[in-house]
Design an enzyme around this catalytic site. Structure first.
Site, PDB file in Angstrom:
ATOM      1  N   ASP A 114       0.797  10.464  31.002  1.00  0.00           N
ATOM      2  CA  ASP A 114       1.731  11.264  30.202  1.00  0.00           C
ATOM      3  C   ASP A 114       1.438  12.759  30.348  1.00  0.00           C
ATOM      4  OD1 ASP A 114       3.862  11.647  28.536  1.00  0.00           O
ATOM      5  OD2 ASP A 114       2.840  11.034  26.694  1.00  0.00           O
ATOM      6  N   HIS A 163       6.311  15.838  37.808  1.00  0.00           N
ATOM      7  CA  HIS A 163       6.226  14.447  38.274  1.00  0.00           C
ATOM      8  C   HIS A 163       5.644  14.397  39.691  1.00  0.00           C
ATOM      9  CE1 HIS A 163       8.234  13.218  34.693  1.00  0.00           C
ATOM     10  NE2 HIS A 163       9.411  13.720  35.002  1.00  0.00           N
ATOM     11  N   LEU A 196      -8.936  -2.977  45.425  1.00  0.00           N
ATOM     12  CA  LEU A 196      -8.337  -2.608  44.132  1.00  0.00           C
ATOM     13  C   LEU A 196      -6.941  -3.221  44.049  1.00  0.00           C
ATOM     14  CD1 LEU A 196      -8.496  -0.677  41.553  1.00  0.00           C
ATOM     15  CD2 LEU A 196      -7.191   0.956  42.922  1.00  0.00           C
TER      16      LEU A 196
END
Ligand code: IPE
Ligand code: IPE
Ligand code: MG
Length: 239
Positions: A16, A33, A127
């Site tokens: 955020d 972004h 991962l």
């Protein structure tokens, strides 16, 4: 999910603050972004050495459709270019990418781009990177409840499988950046015993040191899962 990853930590991040980061610099929210994508790169590279086997990143919530159309389409364009451009880096780092959330409301062709990126990275075993797009935890719970509807009873484990569609380790730690202290409909079921870590850092500024700080905080906590604190050997129970 590969069992070696299942035995490692599952961390969820609510990424955020992109918009505020940009606005404070006099930039468009889209620039925020874009800078957020750089932070994803830093964190996914640092995650395995922090003992993280599964990383779930909240990129776009089902409620984010409420944003102006221009911001939504810029974000969708960013997802598309991320999926196309990052695949090589993901493969090189042994990262298996999956997207969680609805795919039927995404712009034309994006679901196919997702499938291609998932297929290309499927062999990754360093991962499991899960990116949540058009994701709502409450919707996944409702959908699982509908699917469980015919069952006489349903254990937590079976219900978990219905929610996640696979064997998924519960979330160990949730990190949220930008100073907000709420979950905003992210991984509500899987986080039943997750530790929560909130930082004022805006997501585009988040780096490997911030991840290390969050992990140090996590390792300093005592998780009890409803039991009692682990007793020292010299402590005896007296009536
Ligand atoms: C998080 O950053 C990314 C998305 C929700 C897509 P925001 O866009 O929410 O940034 P702020 O909260 O407005 O600063
Ligand atoms: C949550 O952030 C969703 C993502 C980070 C993708 P929001 O910025 O949408 O959450 P609220 O509206 O502040 O709760
Ligand atoms: Mg926000």
């Amino acid at each position: 999910m590969q069992s070696n990853l299942h035995s490692k930590l599952h961390v969820g991040i609510i990424m955020d603050g992109n918009g505020r980061w940009a606005t404070r610099r006099g930039l468009s929210r889209l620039r925020g972004h874009q800078a957020g994508v750089e932070a994803i790169r830093r964190v996914m590279e640092a995650a395995p050495e922090q003992g993280i086997g599964t990383l779930t990143l909240f990129a776009f919530s089902s409620d984010n459709w409420r944003r102006p159309r221009s911001e939504v389409s810029a974000l969708m364009g960013l997802f598309r270019s991320y999926l196309v451009n990052e695949v090589k880096g993901l493969v090189d780092n042994g990262i298996r990418l999956t997207l969680i959330g609805r795919r039927d409301r995404l712009p034309d062709g994006l679901a196919e781009t997702i499938e291609r990126a998932e297929a290309a990275t499927a062999a990754g075993d360093a991962l499991a990177l899960r990116i949540a797009v058009d994701y709502s935890a409450r919707d996944t719970i409702v959908n699982a409840a509908v699917r469980a509807g015919g069952l006489q009873s349903c254990s937590r484990e079976t219900f978990s499988d219905l929610i996640t569609g696979s064997k998924l380790r519960d979330v160990d730690l949730i990190i949220r950046t930008s100073g907000e202290r709420r979950l905003s409909d992210f991984l509500l079921w899987e986080s039943a015993y997750a530790e929560l870590y909130f930082t004022d850092r805006m997501w585009p500024d988040f780096d490997a040191n911030d991840l290390a700080d969050a992990m140090a905080s996590f390792h300093g906590r005592e998780r009890r899962f409803g039991g009692l604190p682990s007793m020292k050997p010299d402590v005896s129970i007296s009536a």
